[in-house]
Design a protein around this motif. Structure first.
Motif, mmCIF file in Angstrom:
data_model
loop_
_atom_site.group_PDB
_atom_site.id
_atom_site.type_symbol
_atom_site.label_atom_id
_atom_site.label_comp_id
_atom_site.label_asym_id
_atom_site.label_seq_id
_atom_site.Cartn_x
_atom_site.Cartn_y
_atom_site.Cartn_z
ATOM 1 N N GLN A 60 0.930 -1.200 -0.105
ATOM 2 C CA GLN A 60 0.062 -0.050 -0.119
ATOM 3 C C GLN A 60 0.809 1.225 -0.032
ATOM 4 N N ARG A 61 0.935 2.014 1.074
ATOM 5 C CA ARG A 61 1.553 3.292 1.281
ATOM 6 C C ARG A 61 2.926 3.257 1.278
ATOM 7 N N GLU A 190 -11.222 3.245 -0.510
ATOM 8 C CA GLU A 190 -10.374 4.784 -0.039
ATOM 9 C C GLU A 190 -9.073 4.680 -0.731
ATOM 10 N N SER A 192 -5.975 4.050 -3.381
ATOM 11 C CA SER A 192 -5.835 4.229 -4.967
ATOM 12 C C SER A 192 -5.478 2.776 -5.476
ATOM 13 N N ASP A 193 -5.895 2.580 -6.671
ATOM 14 C CA ASP A 193 -5.566 1.431 -7.451
ATOM 15 C C ASP A 193 -4.077 1.064 -7.505
ATOM 16 N N GLU A 194 -3.236 2.409 -7.144
ATOM 17 C CA GLU A 194 -1.867 2.061 -7.405
ATOM 18 C C GLU A 194 -1.419 1.162 -6.026
ATOM 19 N N TYR A 195 -1.961 1.680 -4.864
ATOM 20 C CA TYR A 195 -1.700 0.990 -3.749
ATOM 21 C C TYR A 195 -2.150 -0.320 -3.473
#
Length: 282
Positions: A60-61, A190, A192-195
């Motif tokens: 994720q982040r 909540e 993003s698709d990138e995460y």
């Protein structure tokens, strides 16, 4: 915030006073991230603890993975983060697959850990995935548990997860208790698709590691810290055998059976969960 640890940057969400008893949350998945747990429990537990939620490397982040990863990398990251934050000792709270990591961490670094809370852990991948699939079979007419004997293997994991994926949008039905079927976990909607892509890549890499299928049940008898196992009545992950071994083998273990709850007690019955954790760690 992003914190540089070893050869990557981890996303670290700290809540509460820094002089309060420190508590590390170890998320599951693999690759689930700490977002939903911190949304439900961050402010609750921050009343009494210095709560530290971490997205594991590549998840994720945190920064994306740039190479292979195994469970020993994740434990080394936790230790490096503890030292960087200037924390002498902390307690652990591991959910699902994070319970497996918490068990490994507590046994490998007993001097760093004061107490351990396990929420619906998956300590043994052969047992946990069998329990998951059996919970899913009523929703999959004609499906059968893929045969397997002995310790977990990568092939076993892939076959059983492929079967679970057939649930599609109904997958959460096996994870939630009857009173929480409409519960929405914020991480699903909540981030993003990138995460989510990062988490998927992490999951693919960690499950390739021999450490992922290594049997850990013998570690239960090696726990030197007081430990609390919280098991939801409708949780499909923690097998009866794992519960039996916790209750018989952990030298200072406490077992709590959460009536009506599923896999996500921290969200389904958030106030009860916060009370259980606070009373045990205090």
């Amino acid at each position: 915030m992003l914190t540089e640890v070893r050869d990557t940057r981890l996303y670290v969400d700290q809540r509460g006073r820094t002089d309060a008893p420190p508590l590390l949350f170890v998320h599951g998945g693999p690759g689930a991230g700490s977002y939903d747990f911190m949304a439900f429990q961050g402010d609750r537990l921050a009343h009494d603890f210095h709560l530290i939620g971490v997205d594991q490397r590549g998840v994720q982040r945190s920064d994306p993975l740039t190479g292979p990863v195994d469970e020993h990398d994740l434990i080394a990251d936790f230790e490096a983060l503890r030292e960087q934050l200037g924390i002498e000792q902390w307690s652990l709270l591991g959910h699902s697959y994070g319970g497996r990591l918490a068990l490994r961490y507590a046994v490998m670094h007993p001097d760093s850990i004061t107490r351990v809370v396990f929420e619906n852990p998956a300590w043994d991948m052969a047992l946990a995935t069998e329990t998951l699939v059996r919970a899913a079979l009523p929703l999959l007419p004609g499906a059968e548990l893929p045969p397997h004997t002995g310790p977990a293997t990568k092939q076993m994991w892939d076959e059983r997860i492929a079967l679970l994926s057939q649930l599609g949008d109904r997958r959460m039905e096996i994870y939630l208790g009857p009173d929480a079927q409409n519960l929405q976990l914020p991480a699903d909607t909540e981030l993003s698709d990138e995460y989510h892509e990062r988490s998927g890549h992490f999951s693919g890499e960690i499950t390739k590691s021999p450490s992922f299928v290594e049997p850990l049940l013998q570690y239960l008898a090696q726990l030197t810290q007081p430990a609390l196992l919280i098991k939801g009545e409708h949780d499909p992950a923690t097998s009866p055998r794992e519960i039996e071994l916790f209750r018989s083998d952990v030298p200072d273990g406490t077992y709590y059976y959460a009536t009506g709850a599923g896999h996500f007690l921290h969200a389904e019955q958030a106030d009860l969960f916060a009370r259980l954790v606070t009373e045990f760690l205090s």
